[in-house]
Design an enzyme around this catalytic site. Structure first.
Site, PDB file in Angstrom:
ATOM      1  N   CYS A  72      54.159  48.152  35.389  1.00  0.00           N
ATOM      2  CA  CYS A  72      53.491  47.079  36.125  1.00  0.00           C
ATOM      3  C   CYS A  72      54.206  46.953  37.457  1.00  0.00           C
ATOM      4  CB  CYS A  72      53.552  45.762  35.353  1.00  0.00           C
ATOM      5  SG  CYS A  72      52.883  44.357  36.275  1.00  0.00           S
TER       6      CYS A  72
ATOM      7  N   TYR B 118      45.323  40.055  35.364  1.00  0.00           N
ATOM      8  CA  TYR B 118      44.336  40.922  34.718  1.00  0.00           C
ATOM      9  C   TYR B 118      44.795  41.388  33.340  1.00  0.00           C
ATOM     10  CZ  TYR B 118      41.447  41.743  38.944  1.00  0.00           C
ATOM     11  OH  TYR B 118      40.606  41.623  40.018  1.00  0.00           O
TER      12      TYR B 118
ATOM     13  N   HIS C  91      54.654  44.528  39.327  1.00  0.00           N
ATOM     14  CA  HIS C  91      55.470  43.319  39.494  1.00  0.00           C
ATOM     15  C   HIS C  91      56.921  43.550  39.066  1.00  0.00           C
ATOM     16  CE1 HIS C  91      51.548  41.353  39.653  1.00  0.00           C
ATOM     17  NE2 HIS C  91      52.120  40.230  39.994  1.00  0.00           N
TER      18      HIS C  91
ATOM     19  N   GLU D  44      55.218  35.856  39.483  1.00  0.00           N
ATOM     20  CA  GLU D  44      54.229  35.109  40.259  1.00  0.00           C
ATOM     21  C   GLU D  44      54.693  33.682  40.551  1.00  0.00           C
ATOM     22  OE1 GLU D  44      51.119  36.028  41.392  1.00  0.00           O
ATOM     23  OE2 GLU D  44      51.140  38.084  40.639  1.00  0.00           O
TER      24      GLU D  44
ATOM     25  N   ASP E 130      45.492  45.126  44.210  1.00  0.00           N
ATOM     26  CA  ASP E 130      46.218  44.643  43.039  1.00  0.00           C
ATOM     27  C   ASP E 130      45.631  43.300  42.641  1.00  0.00           C
ATOM     28  OD1 ASP E 130      48.561  45.014  41.172  1.00  0.00           O
ATOM     29  OD2 ASP E 130      49.037  43.040  41.965  1.00  0.00           O
ATOM     30  N   SER E 131      45.808  42.950  41.386  1.00  0.00           N
ATOM     31  CA  SER E 131      45.306  41.667  40.913  1.00  0.00           C
ATOM     32  C   SER E 131      46.100  40.505  41.479  1.00  0.00           C
ATOM     33  CB  SER E 131      45.347  41.623  39.378  1.00  0.00           C
ATOM     34  OG  SER E 131      46.676  41.766  38.920  1.00  0.00           O
TER      35      SER E 131
ATOM     36  N   CYS F  61      47.757  48.675  40.608  1.00  0.00           N
ATOM     37  CA  CYS F  61      47.735  47.746  39.483  1.00  0.00           C
ATOM     38  C   CYS F  61      47.564  48.595  38.233  1.00  0.00           C
ATOM     39  CB  CYS F  61      46.568  46.771  39.639  1.00  0.00           C
ATOM     40  SG  CYS F  61      46.290  45.673  38.221  1.00  0.00           S
TER      41      CYS F  61
END
Length: 278
Positions: free
Chosen positions: A196, A44, A198, A162, A12-13, A75
């Site tokens: 996504c 990304y 996240h 994040e 994953d990024s 991702c």
């Protein structure tokens, strides 16, 4: 680098792929896994197709060096912008007996079967939305069950996760704005794909601000884990190359102490990582 272990690689990024890895470990605890987060170059979602492809291919090659015969792009942006090129152009040249899979098709197959009225919504990064991967794949695999797919780019959602500012008024503001915009495009949406990895970290706010009743929220972790188990069952030649000693390894392009702290929050237990360069 050579290794006698052959873990399943998870890329994953950033940190979002840890939500997928967590489900892999829960449903497949005997398998070895190595996670690679390109945290130094995240996100990304706003990068060009060429850059995402270049970065993703570098990560896949590194995971091959770690002994992986199977790599999962956990991702959505990498799956949307790089997966097909890697599968069709690179693997036949560099590793014809290895496999790279993504997270979009498993989600598409699930929602194509579960939607009641054929109206699907997708929230994702700008890059995933721009790729039109979800509308294209839903049209391809739903056998006509999906009548309309509406998308909304949510560029602030990954930074919210994040930076660990979930469940705050600022986070709620952006989530509410994006969801209202999506449902204005199609008030009949009955299935919402979190495009996504996240986004499951924002699930409380997402459910709070969905303006309709009865909308099913599609989280990718459990679905991708179930599809991976099915894939390994159908491909015993790949499964035979996956070692099973319950080993977990974590690689990051970011500073180790920072990655370890955030990854431990995602997984619910402390981990040790190693910094690498791509």
């Amino acid at each position: 680098m050579t290794t006698s272990n052959h873990p399943i690689g998870v890329f994953d990024s950033g940190y979002g792929g840890l939500t997928v890895l967590k489900e892999f470990i829960s449903q497949m605890p005997e398998y070895d896994f190595v996670y690679l987060g390109d945290n130094a170059r995240t996100p990304y979602g706003t990068r060009s197709f060429d850059v995402v492809y270049e970065y993703t291919l570098e990560a896949v090659k590194r995971l091959f060096d770690e002994g992986c015969h199977l790599v999962i792009l956990a991702c959505n942006t990498a799956s949307a912008k790089a997966l097909r090129s890697i599968q069709q152009r690179d693997l036949p040249q560099i590793a014809p007996h290895k496999r790279v899979l993504g997270v979009i098709r498993p989600s598409v197959e699930e929602v194509a079967q579960s939607t009641q009225n054929g109206h699907v919504g997708v929230v994702a990064t700008s890059g995933t939305v721009a790729s039109d991967s979800y509308p294209i794949e839903l049209e391809k695999w739903s056998e006509g069950r999906v009548k309309q797919t509406s998308q909304e780019a949510c560029p602030m959602w990954v930074p919210i996760v994040e930076n660990n500012v979930m469940n705050t008024p600022g986070a709620d503001y952006f989530i509410q704005q994006n969801l209202e915009a999506l449902f204005q495009k199609d008030p009949l949406i009955d299935s919402l794909i979190l495009g996504c990895t996240h986004y499951p970290l924002l699930i409380e706010s997402i459910r709070k601000f969905i303006p309709q009743q009865g909308v099913r929220v599609i989280e990718q972790g459990k679905i991708v884990a179930q599809k991976l188990q099915d894939y390994l069952y159908r491909h015993p030649e790949i499964e035979a190359n996956c070692t099973k000693t319950s080993e977990r390894k974590f690689l990051t392009t970011e500073e180790v102490h920072f990655f370890e702290a955030r990854a431990s929050q995602f997984l619910g237990y402390p981990i040790r990582a190693r910094k690498i360069e791509l």
